[in-house]
Structures are given as C-alpha cells and as structure tokens.
Design an enzyme around this catalytic site. Structure first.
Site, short mmCIF file in Angstrom:
data_model
loop_
_atom_site.label_atom_id
_atom_site.label_comp_id
_atom_site.label_asym_id
_atom_site.label_seq_id
_atom_site.Cartn_x
_atom_site.Cartn_y
_atom_site.Cartn_z
N CYS A 4 0.80 -1.22 0.00
CA CYS A 4 0.00 0.00 0.00
C CYS A 4 0.84 1.27 0.00
CB CYS A 4 -0.95 -0.01 1.18
SG CYS A 4 -0.14 -0.28 2.75
N HIS B 265 -2.77 0.80 6.67
CA HIS B 265 -2.98 0.95 5.24
C HIS B 265 -2.65 2.40 4.85
CE1 HIS B 265 -4.30 -0.32 1.39
NE2 HIS B 265 -5.43 0.39 1.35
N ASP C 192 -8.03 4.30 -3.84
CA ASP C 192 -7.12 3.33 -3.22
C ASP C 192 -6.40 2.56 -4.31
OD1 ASP C 192 -5.74 1.53 -1.78
OD2 ASP C 192 -7.44 0.80 -0.59
#
Lengths: 327, 659
Positions: free
Chosen positions: B410, B454, B470
């Site tokens: 991430c 994250h 995302d």
C-alpha cells in the site's frame, strides 16, 4: 531514689490495671489446667515485617493511582486484601488451642529441668507455633485433631518449688505479617531437689558395721509374705502359708547389708544450711546406689529408715522444701 | 529467629519470587542490563546450592556501584519509569545475592512485590495481569515457607502446601480486593509527573518513509476496537482515517505542522445516514485518533484538522474510548482553498524525472482528470504485484518503483499514485490509517490490528471535492477484501496460520472484557457507580464512605467465620446441659468443673428450695444421661426445650421462672 519511686508507681499502675482490666493485662493469676485459648485472650499486632510490607503496599498503591494503571491497582488491592486477611488465619492458629497437661521431672538444682507440655487441637493442624518461657524459645507444629507434646529444658538454679511462670505462645503464621500471641500462666510448679554436693565424703557408716556387712555377704532373711503376682518365680511361693489362706502367697526376701545409716542434719557441724542439704542429698543418692537403708533426720521431721524410689523421693522432697529455698 | 539461616527450600522459593518479579522486565530491557541481571540471579541460585553463604562483599560492592553507573551512562539519569525499573531490578538481584537470613528474605520478597507491580506500568494486558496474579501467589507461598520451615515434610509436599496456601489467600482476598478496587477514589490529577518517556508502542506515525508501514504490517497487536451502533458498513468501506500526509521530500511523506489547526465546519457536506460507533484505542503515545471516513465532529479533548484527521490534545498514554459519528457518503471541500491547492500540488524538484514525464504525457494525451486517474489505476492493475517483501528503492524512489521493481504494498502504491497525480496537475494527498478489521461475532465488535495498517490517496476533483482513491485495491483487490497478509499470501509464517489467527481473533473478546471492566474503569465511571442509589456524581468522600462500609461488612463476615461458636463436644443432651449450666452461672451459681449433676442439684436445692423446675431438670438430666443406655430423641428434645424456656433471675435468693 527517683527511679525507685518511678518503678514503684509503675508497678502500682500495673496492679491497678490488673485489677480493673484483667483480660487486658498479662499479669494474670495462675490458672488451673486445662487452659483453652479463645478470643478473650489472644492478641494481635503487625510484625516489623508487616509494617514494612504495608509501606511497600502503600507505595505500590500510590504508583498505581498516580499512573492511573487499573490492573496494577487491582493486583495491589488483591495483595493488600490477602495480606490483611492473613490476620484471621493467624488468629485461627491460636484459637481453640488447649494446654491440657504439663509433666515435669524432678531435678537437682543446677541441673536442667525438663518440662513436657501437652497441647491439644481440634480438626485443624497448627503451624509454626512458638513457645517462650523465660529466655527459652521453641518452635513446633501440631497435627490435626491430635495432641502434641513440647519438651522444654529450663534452668533450675534454686531448690524448692520452681514455678513455670508465664508462657508466651505466639505465631506469625501464615505470612509473617502479623503476630498473634497469648499468655499462659498454668498453676504448675516443678520440684527442684537440693544441689548435689560434687565432692562429698562417703556415707557415715561405722567401720565395724562395714566389716560386718561384708562378712554377712548376701545373706537373705525373710521379710514378709505377700500376694502372688504372675511374674513371681515358683520357688518363692510359700506353699504352706498359701494352703492356710485361700490365695497364693509369696515369700519376700530382703537383702540386708548392715544396720541403717542415719543421715542427720544436726550432725553436720561447720557447714551452712545449703551445704548441709547438698551433702545430705548426695548421701541419699549414694545410699540408694549402695542399696543401704537410710534414715533422714531433719530439724523438723524424721524420715525412714527405708530404701527405694519412694523413700528417696520423700527424703529429697523434704530436703528441697527446707526453709530458705525458693518460695 | 530473624537471623536464622534459610533452608534450601526457603531460599529456592525466595529466589523463584525474585526471578518472576524480574522476568517481565528482563524481556523488555536492553541486553546491557538484562544479561548481567539475569546472570546474577542464576549464578547466585547455583552458588547457594553448594554453599550457604552470601556472595562475598568484594564482588557485591563493585556491582552495587556499577549498575547505577551503567544506568546513568545509558539513560542519562536514574529516575523516571524506564531507568527506575532497571535500577529496581538490579537492586533486587543484588539483594538476592546477599540473602541468607529470614530477615533478608522478607525484605527481598516485599521488594519483589513492588518490582512485579511496576511491570504493569509497561504492559497491562490481561495475559500479563494473569501472569502477575500467579506470581503473587508464588510470593505468598514463599512468605509461608519462611514461617513453616518444611524440614519435616518432603519438599514437594511442602511446596504444594505453600502454593495452595498462597493461592487460597489470594482467592479469599477477592471480595475485599474488588471492593477496594472499585471504590478506592482515583486521583484527579497525578501527584508527580506522568510518564513522558517514550515506550515501545507501535502505531501510525506522522511520517511515511519506505518501510515504516512494513513494520506495522507484521505486528499483530490490536490497534483499536470498534463497536457500531447499527450493523457495520461493508468491509470495503471500512477506511479508518489517521494522519493525512501532504509533504513529499523525495523519499518520505510527512505532515506539515500547521495542519493541526481546525477550520470552518461547513466544508463537509454529507449525504445519507451517519454511522454512530465507539472506538477503544490502545495506547500509542501519539496524538492520532482514528475515525471512519468522514468524522462529523471531533470527540472531547481532540480537534479535527482541515484535512479531517483527528488529533488529541494529549498523547494517548492509556486506553482511550471515544464516540464518533461518520458519514460514508460525503463531499469534502468542493472549493479548494488556494493554500491547500499549493500544498497538494507541490513536488520536490529534481526527483523522479520519468514519472513526471509519464504524468505530463497523460495530461497531454488524456486531458481530463478522471481519465488520468483511470490510466494510473489501469497501469497498476496490469503491471504490478502486491507483496510485503518489497525490494529496496534507490534515490528516485517513485521512478524505481514505477519502472523497475513494480512490487510493493500500500505504501508504495499510495506514494507513487499521489506523485503521479500531482505531476499531472491534480491536487492529491496521502492518507494513512487502517483498513478493514476482524468482526468478532460473540462480542459483536470489530478488532483492528496494527497489521491492518494501510495507506491510500485522496485526489481533489472539481465539483466533487476530495475523493478517495485506493491504488492498492486496483492491484490486489484482496487487500481490501481480506486484509494485508492474506493478500500477500507468501509471507505467512507457521504461527500465522489461518485457524490460529481466527482463534486469536475470537479470543480477543476476553481482552475486550478485561479492557472494559478493568483498564477502562476511570474516575468518570467510578463517579457514576452510585447513580442507581440516587447519587449522580459521587464525591470522593462518598466513595470512601461506601468503601469503608462494604469492607467493614466483609471483615465482619470474616470475623464471624473465625470466631463462630464451635460445635460443642458431645451430643444434644450434653449441649442442653451445658446451656443449663451457663444459665446457672449467670444467675450466680457456677458449676465447679469437678462437680457432678447430683451435687449441683443438692447445692441448688440448698440455695433455692422453691425452685422446683430447676430441680426437675437436673433430675431429668441425671436420668437421661445415666439411667438409660440410649436416651430417646423426643425426651432429649423435651429436655432441651425446657432448658431453653427456663428463666432465672440474678437476684440473690429469689429465682423464679418467668412465663
């Protein structure tokens, strides 16, 4: 002078306290056995370690509160409660304990006096008891539902009656944080015989009598007839006499080795009273060892002649209780 | 007695107490201290087996001086939570080295209790507390062994007895201990400085450098727990917002200081229903509060920044619980503040030329913002892999990632994506936080672990405001569906097996109850304890009064248990006779211990000739006791009733039954 006055005042105060609050003072009168411990006579105080431990607990508590740390606070509270509640366990260690018998063996002054104290408990075993008499301290455990015997060795410096005095029974079970104690003052005294003179002259026997004694040797003469006991040898049974009575009779022989020795208090010139008593005690001892009948003549009484454990005890007791001994 | 040398069993238990007290610290201390302290305790225990003598003074004295010197050398001072605990451990170990008598052992054990408790200042989870509880019973067992030298018993029997006594003492202390815990008034403010020294709490920082999140992703400790008022939103909507990072220096993303200040509230327009929930945040020693996108307001003692991140006014040093409401559908900052626009477009000059070129080409070819975003996501989706074992990156980290390694998680994706957007002229920023969580069905709450950390991006689009993108989801949809480790797949170790994870997550319920009931029990909840009894805000004095009353009750109960009347010896008949004698004693006619009933009856008759009932009772007793082999139950009961009914007056000479 001033100190003496203060001491007097203090003892007077104690006496007053004893009169008014008999349960609170340890100046209790002697009491007859059995002595049973109960809540009226068991005292508790924290020990020095208990005080230290509570200080540590207080620090832990402050720390937990200060850092707002609830788990630490919870554990501190638990530990504190556990240590505090140990006072009940401590109390139960002494509660319902019973001192039911005391046995003493007579001894001579200057010798160790052996005392056996018999304790009794209920269904719970008692751990880590501590008994203190004078300067003697002894630790013991008692089994559950049983009797325990504690042997003490005390000193006996003076002839006469030696009172046991106050016994302090205490315990710091289970964690050493609290001490429970109680005072026992049993109405028991041990007899202390006079000191044995270490280097006493031999028994006051006439030389002629001594020769006669050896000449006679082991000549036996009939002393008395008595009832048959199962352990008597058959040859000692007096059959004719037994036939006249309905029971078996036994001939009892007595070995006589000469005439009686007279141990006379008044005949010992040049010695003070204690020295005389010491010598007489030693002579009693020697006469018993030599199996010579002896009579004891004291200013106030005359014992014997006789021989044997009973006679010996009677003589030594009379010697022990001559005036001038322990009260 | 106090100076009696210790038996080997006593010493062994003392050494065990000291060891369990030091152990929780030892696992935490730097090896510089852990090794010598551990060696000292072990060496002393071994030495005592061979010779009952303390470690000689010439060896102890240098150690006593050495430890404080080492501590000052390492920490700079002797005081404070961390150096203080090291010093306490060292001194305790040294105390053990000279422990030879009962008195020493007492001191060592008391001090061990203190050291043990101080371990909770560093970790207060349920597991640690339970371990400490066991350790406390060991301490009590050691104290008992000091009282009862186990020489007469086999060592194992003695040990079992001691341990049982210790555990029993703690068990019996539960009522009193709980009462004290609940009602002991808490301090409003600390008496001395609250801890400031940083501890090894992991958590989100206000900086994202390559590798920072990687540490978190393999850390399974809980970050926070959430309970939703209504059914929880779907898992892929669970974006827990943490610090928002604006500033990129070429390798790391960070947050400028001034964004801590709050701004006008009307920037956020919500649509749809708001979600209410309650978060219990584990201590992090940082100021970030987590919130579901987008929080409607900040909780007490915290502010909401312009970028919608929540910042507490004080570092979260203890478990913190707060309630929030969030809107899952929203429009944020539809007109972009010029200052924000400048920050959201800023890029460090001289870094990553190839990424800039790519973004410039997209801008030229595609023109519109949405298309550029789609192009970037498509690029990630087609060519990139998700893995926790990302290769290292060079100076131009974004270029290296985009064109060389193409493997990462991430952090890499969010960083590269945000860089590309800015390079293409779209305002963008990195948001760090947590994604997802584990739903515990039994306890009806979600647990979010550090490994759920994250990072994602937000881009500003005209007319829509800030929109969450995302990029990781484009590469590995499982990351959002299943969680980081499941998505990485390859890096699972044996102890991270699925079923074990599930078991742990289920077991977390117990931790939650512990947190609820104990750790979270603060002054506020304590004050509301007495609400059912009509006291809304209990004062310290009232709490103290309740504490006193309740603990007195418990102690009275314990006292009753201790001094309760013992079952009398003998049967019911003897008991009744004993009662009769007690009544006589109260009336001034005590039975002599050696006196039989008939003699007593004669005495009674002589003193109170008209007392017929008393005479009769004594005669009945003699008949029942001595004239029959087994007295009938009815007769004994009748006798007991008659004794109970008998009333004697103390007045001399005149004793008559009443009623």
């Amino acid at each position: 002078m001033n100190r003496l006055a203060a001491a007097t005042r203090w003892s007077r105060l104690l006496e007053f306290a004893e009169r008014r609050l008999p349960a609170l003072t340890r100046l209790k009168r002697a009491e007859s056995l059995p002595i049973r411990l109960d809540r009226h006579r068991i005292y508790v105080l924290p020990t020095r370690f208990g005080a230290l431990f509570s200080l540590v607990l207080a620090v832990m508590l402050l720390g937990a509160l200060n850092y707002n740390n609830n788990p630490a606070l919870l554990l501190t509270c638990l530990l504190g409660a556990a240590s505090y509640q140990s006072v009940f366990q401590a109390f139960r260690t002494l509660n319902r304990l019973e001192l039911h018998a005391i046995r003493t063996e007579p001894c001579h002054a200057g010798e160790p006096l052996r005392v056996a104290l018999h304790f009794r408990t209920d269904a719970r075993p008692r751990r880590s008891l501590c008994l203190r008499v004078d300067a003697v301290e002894i630790r013991f455990d008692l089994p559950a539902a049983g009797e325990g015997c504690v042997h003490l060795t005390l000193d006996a410096p003076q002839r006469g009656w030696r009172r046991l005095g106050r016994l302090r029974l205490s315990s710091t079970y289970p964690f050493g944080l609290f001490e429970v104690w109680s005072w026992l003052h049993p109405d028991v005294a041990a007899l202390v015989y006079p000191r044995l003179e270490p280097q006493a002259p031999p028994l006051p026997l006439d030389p002629a009598e001594a020769q006669w004694q050896t000449a006679r040797g082991s000549g036996d003469e009939l002393a008395v007839l008595r009832e048959y006991r199962p352990t008597d040898p058959l040859r000692t049974i007096a059959w004719k006499a037994s036939a006249r009575h309905d029971t078996l009779l036994v001939k009892e022989f007595e070995r006589r080795r000469g005439r009686d020795v007279v141990l006379d208090f008044g005949a010992l010139h040049g010695l003070d009273r204690e020295a005389r008593l010491s010598r007489l005690a030693r002579w009693v001892f020697l006469a018993e060892a030599a199996q010579v009948r002896y009579a004891l003549v004291l200013p106030d009484q005359r014992l014997g002649p006789g021989l044997g454990a009973e006679h010996r005890h009677a003589c030594l007791r009379a010697l022990a209780l001559q005036p001038g001994g322990a009260p | 007695m106090r100076t009696t040398p210790l038996t080997s069993a006593q010493f062994a238990l003392t050494a065990a107490s000291v060891s369990v007290a030091i152990l929780p610290h030892l696992l935490r201390l730097p090896w510089l201290f852990a090794v010598p302290i551990g060696l000292l305790v072990i060496g002393r225990s071994v030495q005592r087996r061979y010779r009952a003598a303390p470690i000689p003074g010439w060896l102890r004295l240098p150690l006593i001086l050495l430890f404080p010197a080492l501590i000052v050398f390492h920490y700079g001072n002797l005081f404070g939570r961390e150096p203080g605990s090291v010093l306490a451990c060292a001194m305790l170990a040294l105390k053990l080295a000279e422990t030879e008598t009962r008195r020493d052992a007492h001191a060592a054990i008391a001090f061990a209790g203190f050291v043990l408790m101080s371990a909770l200042l560093f970790a207060d989870s349920l597991g640690v507390s339970l371990l400490l509880l066991a350790a406390l019973s060991l301490l009590l067992a050691a104290l008992r062994e000091l009282e009862v030298p186990g020489t007469s018993r086999p060592p194992l029997v003695a040990l079992r007895e001691d341990l049982r006594a210790g555990a029993f003492a703690l068990f019996a202390a539960v009522p009193l201990g709980l009462i004290a815990f609940v009602f002991l008034p808490r301090l409003g403010s600390p008496l001395w400085g609250a801890p400031t020294d940083a501890t090894a709490h992991t958590g989100l920082g206000d900086r994202m450098a390559p590798g920072t999140l990687q540490e978190l992703l393999i850390d399974d400790s809980p970050a926070f727990r959430v309970r939703f008022d209504d059914p929880a939103p779907p898992r892929n909507d669970l974006y827990w917002r943490g610090p928002v990072l604006w500033y990129f220096d070429g390798s790391a993303w960070s947050r400028p200081e001034f964004f801590g200040s709050s701004r006008a509230e009307d920037e956020l327009r919500t649509a749809g229903r708001a979600i209410g929930y309650e978060i219990t945040l584990e201590p992090s020693d940082r100021r970030w509060l987590l919130a579901l996108d987008m929080p409607l307001a900040a909780p007490d003692n915290a502010v909401r920044g312009a970028d919608m991140s929540l910042v507490s006014r004080t570092p979260v040093a203890n478990l913190l619980r707060y309630r929030l409401r969030s809107a899952p559908r929203y429009q944020l900052e539809t007109t972009l503040d010029p200052v924000h626009r400048r920050f959201a477009l800023e890029l460090p000059p001289g870094f990553d030329p190839r990424a800039r070129a790519l973004a410039a080409r997209w801008r030229r070819d595609l023109g519109n913002d949405e298309a550029i975003i789609r192009a970037a996501l498509a690029l990630f989706h087609d060519r990139f892999f998700y893995t926790l074992n990302a290769p290292l990156l060079g100076r131009d980290s974004v270029d290296d990632f985009l064109f060389e390694t193409r493997r990462g998680f991430c952090e890499h994706f969010a960083s590269a994506f945000t860089f590309l957007m800015r390079a293409a002229g779209i305002p963008a920023r990195v948001v760090t936080g947590y994604q997802g969580g584990y739903y515990n069905e039994v306890g009806d709450y979600w647990i979010v672990r550090q490994s759920d950390a994250h990072a994602w991006s937000e881009v500003w689009l005209a007319g829509r405001g800030w929109v969450r993108v995302d990029p990781t989801a484009a590469v590995s949809p499982q990351r959002v569906e299943l969680g980081a480790r499941a998505a990485a797949g390859d890096s699972a170790r044996w102890y991270q097996a699925d079923w074990l994870q599930t078991l742990r997550n289920e077991f977390d319920l117990v931790n939650r109850y512990w947190n609820d009931a104990v750790v979270q029990f603060n002054a506020l909840r304590q004050r509301s304890l007495l609400t059912p009894f009509g006291i809304d805000k209990a004062e310290d004095s009232e709490l103290f009064a309740v504490l006193m009353v309740l603990s007195s009750l418990v102690l009275a109960l314990a006292l009753w248990w201790v001094i309760r009347a013992e079952r009398p010896d003998g049967d019911a008949l003897d008991a009744a006779y004993a009662r009769l004698c007690a009544k006589l004693a109260r009336a001034g006619m005590a039975r002599d211990p050696a006196e039989g009933p008939r003699r007593l009856a004669a005495r009674v008759a002589a003193r109170w000739p008209d007392q017929r009932e008393l005479q009769r009772l004594l005669a009945v007793y003699v008949r029942l006791r001595y004239a029959c082999a087994l007295p009938s139950t009815t007769a004994v009961r009748a006798f007991a009733r008659a004794v109970a009914a008998l009333r004697l007056r103390r007045s001399p000479g005149v004793v008559r039954p009443i009623g």
